[in-house]
Design a protein around this motif. Structure first.
Motif, short mmCIF file in Angstrom:
data_model
loop_
_atom_site.label_atom_id
_atom_site.label_comp_id
_atom_site.label_asym_id
_atom_site.label_seq_id
_atom_site.Cartn_x
_atom_site.Cartn_y
_atom_site.Cartn_z
N ALA A 164 14.17 14.69 29.55
CA ALA A 164 14.00 14.95 31.05
C ALA A 164 13.44 16.59 31.15
N GLN A 165 12.30 16.65 31.43
CA GLN A 165 11.83 18.04 31.64
C GLN A 165 12.26 18.42 32.97
N VAL A 166 12.50 17.71 33.95
CA VAL A 166 12.99 18.00 35.47
C VAL A 166 14.19 16.91 35.93
N VAL A 167 15.27 17.61 36.09
CA VAL A 167 16.12 16.63 36.93
C VAL A 167 16.15 16.88 38.40
N PHE A 168 15.92 16.09 39.03
CA PHE A 168 15.84 16.24 40.59
C PHE A 168 17.21 15.87 41.09
N HIS A 169 17.59 16.36 42.22
CA HIS A 169 18.91 16.48 42.81
C HIS A 169 18.75 16.41 44.34
N GLU A 203 22.15 25.91 31.60
CA GLU A 203 22.79 25.44 30.52
C GLU A 203 22.26 23.98 29.67
N ASN A 204 21.06 23.73 30.11
CA ASN A 204 20.28 22.56 29.70
C ASN A 204 18.83 22.71 29.34
N THR A 205 18.46 24.09 29.51
CA THR A 205 17.07 24.63 29.62
C THR A 205 16.13 23.58 30.01
N CYS A 206 16.37 23.14 31.34
CA CYS A 206 15.37 22.39 31.80
C CYS A 206 15.14 22.68 33.19
N LEU A 249 5.73 22.24 31.85
CA LEU A 249 6.77 21.24 31.26
C LEU A 249 7.19 21.67 30.13
N ASP A 250 6.49 22.51 29.46
CA ASP A 250 6.56 22.92 28.14
C ASP A 250 7.66 23.93 28.16
N GLU A 251 7.98 24.52 29.34
CA GLU A 251 9.20 25.41 29.44
C GLU A 251 10.26 24.99 29.11
N ALA A 252 10.19 23.58 29.67
CA ALA A 252 11.81 22.66 29.54
C ALA A 252 11.88 22.41 28.03
N THR A 253 12.38 23.16 27.22
CA THR A 253 12.53 23.01 25.68
C THR A 253 13.70 21.88 25.77
N ARG A 254 14.64 21.80 26.46
CA ARG A 254 16.13 21.21 26.66
C ARG A 254 16.77 21.47 25.23
#
Length: 264
Positions: A164-169, A203-206, A249-254
């Protein structure tokens, strides 16, 4: 680079279940016109969150089925993926959930709330166990609902570790009598909740996208946190509307999520 536009529907608290559907379908149309790939609604937006001590209509499975059909049709017309905070009646009881509807109007799946706030248990006796990933074009995303995102970091990490690159909350919060009324996001005088959004991202790089209803004195704003834990943007407190953001999206290395060795 892969840049997508997401939308958070920071709408007013609906007066009744029928209004929740009208407001949701109108926001879906607006988000589609704005070019968003995904629009996410607050927790239990349809038919409305059952705030403890506030009288509300009993659960109505037939209404929910009609509402899902209307929202699905709106998603198809707008050509947009919808994350609808809702509830559903299951064999275990009433359950807080998020329904993910693809841009073609088909239900892609459900993410049930896996960790209830203790105050919710008399109203929503059922909680989910399984977690899921979803996709929309180049975007892979997860959903964590309110309390489980604030207090259970492993829910966000589960999605990030799996792509997941994005986690919706989606969440729901209104002002308590005498509570602090924030102006700036993550104000030190406010509760820990907004700071937790930034932590879940760092803490998750996302990316983490958190959405609440717009109400007077709301303790938390709708906001989007970058993968480095800094704030990209937030919706002004009490101001109804769509929070739109173009995210890379590439910024979300996870990276930090995938390096964790304590989560299966």
């Amino acid at each position: 680079m892969s840049i997508v536009r997401i939308a958070l529907a920071a709408l007013r608290v609906p007066a009744n279940p029928e209004e929740s559907v009208r407001l949701a379908t109108a926001a879906i149309a607006d988000a589609g016109r704005a070019g968003a790939l995904v629009v996410c609604f607050p927790e239990c937006y349809v038919p409305g969150y059952r705030w403890p001590g506030v009288p509300v209509p009993p659960p109505d499975a037939a209404f929910l089925a009609r509402a899902m059909d209307e929202v699905a049709q709106a998603a198809q017309r707008a050509n947009i993926t919808v994350i609808l905070g809702t509830e559903r009646v299951t064999e275990r009881g009433l359950q807080i959930s998020a329904c993910v509807i693809d841009a073609d109007g088909r239900i892609a799946g459900w993410q049930d709330k896996g960790q209830l706030d203790p105050g919710e248990e008399p109203t929503y006796p059922a909680s989910g166990a399984e977690r899921h990933l979803f996709t929309a074009g180049p975007l892979t995303f997860g959903v964590v609902i309110c309390h489980e995102g604030w207090r259970y970091p492993e829910t966000v990490r589960w999605a990030a570790r799996r792509g997941a690159q994005v986690v919706f909350h989606p969440h729901f919060g209104i002002a308590e009598p005498g509570s602090y009324r924030p102006i700036a996001f993550a104000d030190p005088a406010n509760t820990f909740h907004e700071k937790a959004v930034l932590c879940r991202a760092a803490e998750n790089t996302c990316w983490v996208a958190s959405v609440n209803c717009a109400s007077d004195g709301a303790p938390t704003a709708s906001a989007i946190a970058r993968p480095d834990g800094t704030l990209l943007s937030f919706q002004p407190y009490g101001e109804e509307g769509l929070l739109l953001a173009d995210i890379e999206l590439d910024e979300a290395t996870r990276l930090l999520a995938t390096r964790c060795r304590t989560v299966p």
